[in-house]
Design a protein around this motif. Structure first.
Motif, PDB file in Angstrom:
ATOM      1  N   THR A 117      26.820  -4.146  87.745  1.00 29.99           N
ATOM      2  CA  THR A 117      27.842  -4.072  86.703  1.00 29.99           C
ATOM      3  C   THR A 117      27.271  -4.770  85.465  1.00 29.99           C
ATOM      4  O   THR A 117      26.240  -5.468  85.552  1.00 29.99           O
ATOM      5  N   LYS A 118      27.939  -4.630  84.350  1.00 34.46           N
ATOM      6  CA  LYS A 118      27.498  -5.310  83.134  1.00 34.46           C
ATOM      7  C   LYS A 118      27.491  -6.824  83.345  1.00 34.46           C
ATOM      8  O   LYS A 118      26.557  -7.512  82.925  1.00 34.46           O
ATOM      9  N   GLU A 119      28.506  -7.337  84.012  1.00 34.34           N
ATOM     10  CA  GLU A 119      28.600  -8.774  84.241  1.00 34.34           C
ATOM     11  C   GLU A 119      27.432  -9.278  85.094  1.00 34.34           C
ATOM     12  O   GLU A 119      26.899 -10.364  84.844  1.00 34.34           O
ATOM     13  N   LEU A 138      21.979 -11.993  85.086  1.00 36.63           N
ATOM     14  CA  LEU A 138      20.547 -11.876  85.398  1.00 36.63           C
ATOM     15  C   LEU A 138      19.684 -11.826  84.132  1.00 36.63           C
ATOM     16  O   LEU A 138      18.490 -11.548  84.205  1.00 36.63           O
ATOM     17  N   ASP A 139      20.299 -12.060  82.985  1.00 38.60           N
ATOM     18  CA  ASP A 139      19.614 -11.982  81.692  1.00 38.60           C
ATOM     19  C   ASP A 139      18.961 -10.608  81.503  1.00 38.60           C
ATOM     20  O   ASP A 139      17.854 -10.507  80.989  1.00 38.60           O
ATOM     21  N   TRP A 140      19.612  -9.591  82.003  1.00 40.88           N
ATOM     22  CA  TRP A 140      19.175  -8.193  81.869  1.00 40.88           C
ATOM     23  C   TRP A 140      17.759  -7.991  82.425  1.00 40.88           C
ATOM     24  O   TRP A 140      16.940  -7.294  81.850  1.00 40.88           O
ATOM     25  N   SER A 184      21.756   1.914  74.205  1.00 38.40           N
ATOM     26  CA  SER A 184      22.758   0.932  74.625  1.00 38.40           C
ATOM     27  C   SER A 184      22.984   1.040  76.124  1.00 38.40           C
ATOM     28  O   SER A 184      23.574   1.998  76.606  1.00 38.40           O
ATOM     29  N   PHE A 185      22.527   0.030  76.861  1.00 35.47           N
ATOM     30  CA  PHE A 185      22.778   0.024  78.296  1.00 35.47           C
ATOM     31  C   PHE A 185      24.265  -0.169  78.589  1.00 35.47           C
ATOM     32  O   PHE A 185      24.770   0.311  79.591  1.00 35.47           O
ATOM     33  N   GLU A 186      24.992  -0.863  77.699  1.00 36.62           N
ATOM     34  CA  GLU A 186      26.432  -1.004  77.878  1.00 36.62           C
ATOM     35  C   GLU A 186      27.116   0.357  77.859  1.00 36.62           C
ATOM     36  O   GLU A 186      27.992   0.633  78.680  1.00 36.62           O
ATOM     37  N   SER A 203      26.228  -8.074  72.583  1.00 39.61           N
ATOM     38  CA  SER A 203      27.124  -6.948  72.886  1.00 39.61           C
ATOM     39  C   SER A 203      26.410  -5.613  73.046  1.00 39.61           C
ATOM     40  O   SER A 203      27.035  -4.624  73.393  1.00 39.61           O
ATOM     41  N   ASN A 204      25.125  -5.574  72.784  1.00 39.59           N
ATOM     42  CA  ASN A 204      24.388  -4.312  72.905  1.00 39.59           C
ATOM     43  C   ASN A 204      22.959  -4.574  73.370  1.00 39.59           C
ATOM     44  O   ASN A 204      22.130  -5.051  72.605  1.00 39.59           O
ATOM     45  N   HIS A 205      22.709  -4.239  74.622  1.00 41.44           N
ATOM     46  CA  HIS A 205      21.368  -4.415  75.190  1.00 41.44           C
ATOM     47  C   HIS A 205      20.638  -3.082  75.171  1.00 41.44           C
ATOM     48  O   HIS A 205      21.123  -2.095  75.699  1.00 41.44           O
TER      49      HIS A 205
END
Length: 138
Positions: free
Chosen positions: A124-126, A131-133, A78-80, A25-27
């Motif tokens: 987008t976040k999705e 793409l595994d960030w 937090s990228f989110e 939930s937090n990258h």
């Protein structure tokens, strides 16, 4: 006096041991991989995938430069949160890419004025989750 030293030591220990990490939930780490044969610079872009401002990223290559066929991590608390509060109509984040030879030879004001970037990508976040960030150029 002893309590003050203990408190200061504890604060320094806790802050010194903190490091960036990714959770579901937090990258805090976004990987930028350069799959081209030239060195590039990357930077966050605006909502449309353009150059955000005229800050000269070539003065800090240790942060923004990715060598040919290498990867580098970008960091954020937090990228989110960055995506959610990006100021865009739809939550997203963009990155722009520059040829390192151009940034290292031409003043950034000129690069900014003439929009001299290699390209950009908007996510987008999705999409980043899928793409595994990891963002790749090209």
């Amino acid at each position: 006096m002893g309590k003050v030293i203990v408190i200061i030591s504890l604060v320094l220990f806790v802050t010194g041991c903190w490091e960036y990490k990714n959770t579901p939930s937090n990258h805090q780490i976004l990987r930028i991989c350069n799959h081209s044969d030239m060195d590039i610079y990357f930077r966050r872009g605006n909502c449309e995938g353009g150059i955000f401002d005229n800050y000269d990223i070539s003065v800090t290559p240790q942060v923004y430069k990715v060598y040919a066929y290498k990867c580098k991590n970008a960091y954020s608390p937090s990228f989110e949160v960055d995506i959610e509060y990006s100021g865009c109509l739809e939550p997203r984040i963009s990155y722009v890419f520059f040829d390192a030879k151009i940034l290292e030879t031409i003043p950034f004001d000129t690069v900014f004025k003439y929009n001299m970037m290699l390209g950009s990508k908007i996510f987008t976040k999705e999409q980043l989750d899928s793409l595994d960030w990891t963002i790749t150029y090209p």
